[in-house]
Write a protein that holds these residues in place. Structure first.
Motif, PDB file in Angstrom:
ATOM      1  N   THR A   1       2.204  10.095  -7.860  1.00 20.38           N
ATOM      2  CA  THR A   1       2.873  10.650  -9.310  1.00 20.38           C
ATOM      3  C   THR A   1       1.857  11.060 -10.254  1.00 20.38           C
ATOM      4  OG1 THR A   1       3.240   8.614 -10.153  1.00 20.38           O
ATOM      5  CG2 THR A   1       4.905   9.458  -8.872  1.00 20.38           C
ATOM      6  N   PHE A   2       0.844  10.253 -10.223  1.00 25.29           N
ATOM      7  CA  PHE A   2      -0.263  10.561 -11.020  1.00 25.29           C
ATOM      8  C   PHE A   2      -1.428  11.629 -10.505  1.00 25.29           C
ATOM      9  CE2 PHE A   2       0.616   6.216 -12.326  1.00 25.29           C
ATOM     10  CZ  PHE A   2       1.212   6.475 -13.561  1.00 25.29           C
ATOM     11  N   PHE A   3      -1.739  11.619  -9.566  1.00 23.61           N
ATOM     12  CA  PHE A   3      -2.815  12.612  -8.720  1.00 23.61           C
ATOM     13  C   PHE A   3      -1.843  13.278  -7.780  1.00 23.61           C
ATOM     14  CE2 PHE A   3      -4.982   8.590  -9.674  1.00 23.61           C
ATOM     15  CZ  PHE A   3      -5.829   8.999 -10.785  1.00 23.61           C
ATOM     16  N   ALA A   4      -1.717  14.686  -8.047  1.00 27.36           N
ATOM     17  CA  ALA A   4      -1.086  15.297  -7.030  1.00 27.36           C
ATOM     18  C   ALA A   4      -1.865  15.770  -5.699  1.00 27.36           C
ATOM     19  CB  ALA A   4      -0.677  16.838  -7.406  1.00 27.36           C
ATOM     20  N   ASP A   5      -3.083  15.419  -5.793  1.00 24.76           N
ATOM     21  CA  ASP A   5      -3.940  15.441  -4.832  1.00 24.76           C
ATOM     22  C   ASP A   5      -3.898  14.127  -3.851  1.00 24.76           C
ATOM     23  OD1 ASP A   5      -6.430  15.235  -3.230  1.00 24.76           O
ATOM     24  OD2 ASP A   5      -7.258  16.454  -4.473  1.00 24.76           O
ATOM     25  N   GLN A   6      -3.666  14.211  -2.797  1.00 19.99           N
ATOM     26  CA  GLN A   6      -3.420  13.167  -1.799  1.00 19.99           C
ATOM     27  C   GLN A   6      -4.645  12.345  -1.450  1.00 19.99           C
ATOM     28  OE1 GLN A   6      -0.413  12.539   0.602  1.00 19.99           O
ATOM     29  NE2 GLN A   6      -1.630  10.988   1.609  1.00 19.99           N
ATOM     30  N   GLN A   7      -5.821  12.973  -1.624  1.00 19.13           N
ATOM     31  CA  GLN A   7      -7.071  12.196  -1.443  1.00 19.13           C
ATOM     32  C   GLN A   7      -7.528  11.336  -2.652  1.00 19.13           C
ATOM     33  OE1 GLN A   7     -10.483  14.691  -0.253  1.00 19.13           O
ATOM     34  NE2 GLN A   7     -11.760  13.122  -0.648  1.00 19.13           N
ATOM     35  N   LEU A   8      -7.033  11.918  -3.871  1.00 13.75           N
ATOM     36  CA  LEU A   8      -7.293  11.108  -5.001  1.00 13.75           C
ATOM     37  C   LEU A   8      -6.481  10.192  -5.201  1.00 13.75           C
ATOM     38  CD1 LEU A   8      -7.699  13.754  -7.741  1.00 13.75           C
ATOM     39  CD2 LEU A   8      -9.459  12.306  -7.129  1.00 13.75           C
ATOM     40  N   ALA A   9      -5.073  10.140  -4.789  1.00 13.31           N
ATOM     41  CA  ALA A   9      -4.033   9.255  -4.714  1.00 13.31           C
ATOM     42  C   ALA A   9      -4.678   7.826  -3.658  1.00 13.31           C
ATOM     43  CB  ALA A   9      -3.013   9.598  -4.321  1.00 13.31           C
ATOM     44  N   GLU A  10      -5.094   8.477  -2.619  1.00 16.03           N
ATOM     45  CA  GLU A  10      -5.467   7.433  -1.756  1.00 16.03           C
ATOM     46  C   GLU A  10      -6.940   6.601  -2.231  1.00 16.03           C
ATOM     47  OE1 GLU A  10      -6.337   9.575   1.983  1.00 16.03           O
ATOM     48  OE2 GLU A  10      -4.269   9.834   2.532  1.00 16.03           O
TER      49      GLU A  10
ATOM     50  N   SER B   1      -3.779  24.528 -12.784  1.00 13.67           N
ATOM     51  CA  SER B   1      -2.930  25.392 -12.025  1.00 13.67           C
ATOM     52  C   SER B   1      -1.522  25.003 -11.792  1.00 13.67           C
ATOM     53  CB  SER B   1      -3.617  25.975 -10.565  1.00 13.67           C
ATOM     54  OG  SER B   1      -3.229  24.940  -9.669  1.00 13.67           O
ATOM     55  N   ASP B   2      -0.439  25.604 -11.428  1.00  9.35           N
ATOM     56  CA  ASP B   2       0.711  25.116 -11.166  1.00  9.35           C
ATOM     57  C   ASP B   2       0.337  23.930  -9.917  1.00  9.35           C
ATOM     58  OD1 ASP B   2       2.047  26.486 -13.049  1.00  9.35           O
ATOM     59  OD2 ASP B   2       2.654  28.183 -11.510  1.00  9.35           O
ATOM     60  N   ASP B   3      -0.187  24.115  -9.078  1.00 11.94           N
ATOM     61  CA  ASP B   3      -0.486  23.220  -7.749  1.00 11.94           C
ATOM     62  C   ASP B   3      -0.845  21.953  -8.553  1.00 11.94           C
ATOM     63  OD1 ASP B   3       0.267  25.247  -6.168  1.00 11.94           O
ATOM     64  OD2 ASP B   3      -1.830  25.765  -5.750  1.00 11.94           O
ATOM     65  N   ASN B   4      -1.494  21.656  -9.511  1.00 12.33           N
ATOM     66  CA  ASN B   4      -1.931  20.429 -10.108  1.00 12.33           C
ATOM     67  C   ASN B   4      -1.094  19.768 -11.215  1.00 12.33           C
ATOM     68  OD1 ASN B   4      -4.472  20.816  -8.630  1.00 12.33           O
ATOM     69  ND2 ASN B   4      -5.297  21.866 -10.378  1.00 12.33           N
ATOM     70  N   VAL B   5       0.063  20.353 -11.306  1.00 12.70           N
ATOM     71  CA  VAL B   5       1.040  19.882 -12.418  1.00 12.70           C
ATOM     72  C   VAL B   5       1.742  18.685 -11.569  1.00 12.70           C
ATOM     73  CG1 VAL B   5       3.253  20.208 -13.420  1.00 12.70           C
ATOM     74  CG2 VAL B   5       1.425  22.071 -13.460  1.00 12.70           C
ATOM     75  N   ILE B   6       1.696  17.747 -12.222  1.00 13.03           N
ATOM     76  CA  ILE B   6       2.392  16.325 -11.776  1.00 13.03           C
ATOM     77  C   ILE B   6       3.921  16.428 -12.033  1.00 13.03           C
ATOM     78  CG2 ILE B   6       2.470  14.024 -12.153  1.00 13.03           C
ATOM     79  CD1 ILE B   6      -0.580  14.615 -13.260  1.00 13.03           C
ATOM     80  N   GLY B   7       4.638  16.404 -10.978  1.00  9.17           N
ATOM     81  CA  GLY B   7       5.810  16.395 -11.060  1.00  9.17           C
ATOM     82  C   GLY B   7       6.696  15.045 -10.847  1.00  9.17           C
ATOM     83  N   ALA B   8       7.983  15.344 -10.970  1.00  9.54           N
ATOM     84  CA  ALA B   8       8.695  13.841 -10.582  1.00  9.54           C
ATOM     85  C   ALA B   8       8.791  13.557  -9.016  1.00  9.54           C
ATOM     86  CB  ALA B   8      10.124  14.115 -11.086  1.00  9.54           C
ATOM     87  N   ARG B   9       8.132  12.491  -8.681  1.00 12.12           N
ATOM     88  CA  ARG B   9       8.418  11.936  -7.325  1.00 12.12           C
ATOM     89  C   ARG B   9       9.043  10.641  -7.264  1.00 12.12           C
ATOM     90  NH1 ARG B   9       3.512  14.977  -7.340  1.00 12.12           N
ATOM     91  NH2 ARG B   9       3.804  16.794  -5.806  1.00 12.12           N
ATOM     92  N   ASN B  10       9.216   9.998  -6.227  1.00 12.22           N
ATOM     93  CA  ASN B  10       9.938   8.505  -5.989  1.00 12.22           C
ATOM     94  C   ASN B  10       8.704   7.616  -6.425  1.00 12.22           C
ATOM     95  OD1 ASN B  10      12.452   9.531  -5.406  1.00 12.22           O
ATOM     96  ND2 ASN B  10      11.949   9.521  -3.094  1.00 12.22           N
ATOM     97  N   GLN B  11       8.946   6.740  -7.275  1.00  8.11           N
ATOM     98  CA  GLN B  11       8.085   6.059  -7.652  1.00  8.11           C
ATOM     99  C   GLN B  11       8.431   4.465  -7.738  1.00  8.11           C
ATOM    100  OE1 GLN B  11       6.195   6.502 -11.651  1.00  8.11           O
ATOM    101  NE2 GLN B  11       7.643   8.202 -11.929  1.00  8.11           N
TER     102      GLN B  11
ATOM    103  N   SER C   1       0.775  -1.382   0.117  1.00 11.52           N
ATOM    104  CA  SER C   1      -0.072  -0.074   0.041  1.00 11.52           C
ATOM    105  C   SER C   1       0.775   1.301   0.009  1.00 11.52           C
ATOM    106  CB  SER C   1      -1.127   0.167   1.247  1.00 11.52           C
ATOM    107  OG  SER C   1      -0.187  -0.140   2.428  1.00 11.52           O
ATOM    108  N   LYS C   2       1.960   1.203   0.863  1.00 15.12           N
ATOM    109  CA  LYS C   2       2.848   2.643   0.987  1.00 15.12           C
ATOM    110  C   LYS C   2       3.407   3.015  -0.690  1.00 15.12           C
ATOM    111  CE  LYS C   2       3.484   2.762   5.580  1.00 15.12           C
ATOM    112  NZ  LYS C   2       4.434   2.689   7.022  1.00 15.12           N
ATOM    113  N   ARG C   3       4.150   1.595  -0.964  1.00 21.04           N
ATOM    114  CA  ARG C   3       4.687   1.969  -2.546  1.00 21.04           C
ATOM    115  C   ARG C   3       3.681   2.309  -3.333  1.00 21.04           C
ATOM    116  NH1 ARG C   3       8.467  -3.301  -2.861  1.00 21.04           N
ATOM    117  NH2 ARG C   3       7.042  -4.105  -1.424  1.00 21.04           N
ATOM    118  N   LEU C   4       2.702   1.623  -3.269  1.00 20.82           N
ATOM    119  CA  LEU C   4       1.596   1.921  -4.364  1.00 20.82           C
ATOM    120  C   LEU C   4       0.973   3.471  -4.141  1.00 20.82           C
ATOM    121  CD1 LEU C   4       0.261   0.261  -6.622  1.00 20.82           C
ATOM    122  CD2 LEU C   4      -1.828  -0.397  -5.125  1.00 20.82           C
ATOM    123  N   MET C   5       0.907   3.857  -2.873  1.00 22.18           N
ATOM    124  CA  MET C   5       0.491   5.219  -2.789  1.00 22.18           C
ATOM    125  C   MET C   5       1.460   6.114  -3.175  1.00 22.18           C
ATOM    126  SD  MET C   5      -1.752   7.233  -1.409  1.00 22.18           S
ATOM    127  CE  MET C   5      -2.764   6.467  -0.331  1.00 22.18           C
TER     128      MET C   5
END
Length: 193
Positions: free
Chosen positions: A39-48, A100-110, A30-34
Motif C-alpha cells: 500500500t506504500f510502495f506501488a512497486d512490488q520490488q520495493l515492497a518486497e 506518474s499515475d502508475d506510481n500513485v498509491i491507491g487503496a488496497r487491502n491492508q 510475511s504475506k500480510r506484511l507484504m
C-alpha cells in the motif's frame, strides 16, 4: 508444532536464536506484511525489499525484542518507519510533481487500523482546520487544480498573496503530517505541494 505457539512463545525462542521460531513468525506474517507494504510502495520490488529488510532486522535485533508486546504491531510499525525513512532519504532525488499515475498509491487491502477512506477523511479534516483563507486557497489550488493567477483573479487578491497562502497551508499540513507518515504518503500521492 510451532504453528500452535503464540507469538510471545515464538519470540522467547527467537531471542535464544531458534531459527525455526523465526521461520514460523516469517511465514505467519510475511504475506500480510507484504500486502501492507504494497500500500506504500506501488512497486512490488520495493515492497518486497521493505519486508525482507524488516525481517533481517528482527533477526539481528532478536535479543532486544520484547516478548510482552505485540509482535504484529511491531512489524506494521516497522513498515511505516521504513517507508517514512525511504521517502526522507530520497526526497532530494525526486520531485513529487513528476510522479506518474502508475506510481500513485491507491487503496488496497491492508492489515492496518485505517482504511483508505478513513485516512482520506483524516486528511480532509486537517485541511478543514486551516484558517479560512488558507483553506479556500489550498482547496482551489491543490484539489481543483487552479494556479495562483487564476485563484487571485477568482478571489480578487494579489498573486503574491495567494502564493503566500499556499505556502503557509502546505507548511502547516506538512508539519501535522510528519506525525503520521501513512497520512503523509496519502496526501503526497494525491496532492503535490
Amino acid at each position: 508444532m510451532l504453528r500452535n505457539h503464540t507469538d510471545n512463545n515464538l519470540l522467547i525462542s527467537l531471542k535464544q536464536g531458534d531459527m525455526a521460531a523465526f521461520n514460523e513468525l516469517y511465514f505467519r506474517y510475511s504475506k500480510r506484511l507484504m500486502a501492507f507494504s504494497f500500500t506504500f510502495f506501488a512497486d512490488q520490488q520495493l515492497a518486497e525489499e521493505a519486508v525482507q529488510e524488516i525481517f533481517v532486522r528482527v533477526w539481528e535485533r532478536r535479543k532486544k525484542l520484547d516478548e510482552t508486546k505485540s509482535f504484529k504491531s511491531y512489524l506494521f510499525q516497522a513498515v511505516k518507519f521504513y517507508m517514512y525513512n525511504y521517502i526522507r532519504d530520497r526526497k532530494k532525488d525526486c520531485s513529487l510533481d513528476v510522479l506518474s499515475d502508475d506510481n500513485v498509491i491507491g487503496a488496497r487491502n491492508q492489515e492496518d487500523d485505517f482504511t483508505y477512506n478513513e485516512m482520506e477523511g483524516m486528511v480532509m479534516e486537517l485541511i478543514e482546520k486551516l484558517p479560512k483563507v488558507q483553506k479556500e486557497v489550498f482547496k482551489l489550488n491543490k484539489l481543483k487544480g487552479m494556479n495562483s493567477e487564476q485563484i487571485a483573479h477568482h478571489m480578487k487578491l494579489s498573486k503574491r498573496t495567494i502564493e503566500h497562502h499556499i505556502y503557509l497551508a502546505s507548511k502547516s499540513l506538512k508539519k501535522n503530517l510528519l506525525e503520521n507518515p501513512t497520512l503523509s504518503l496519502l496526501i503526497f500521492a494525491n496532492i503535490s505541494f
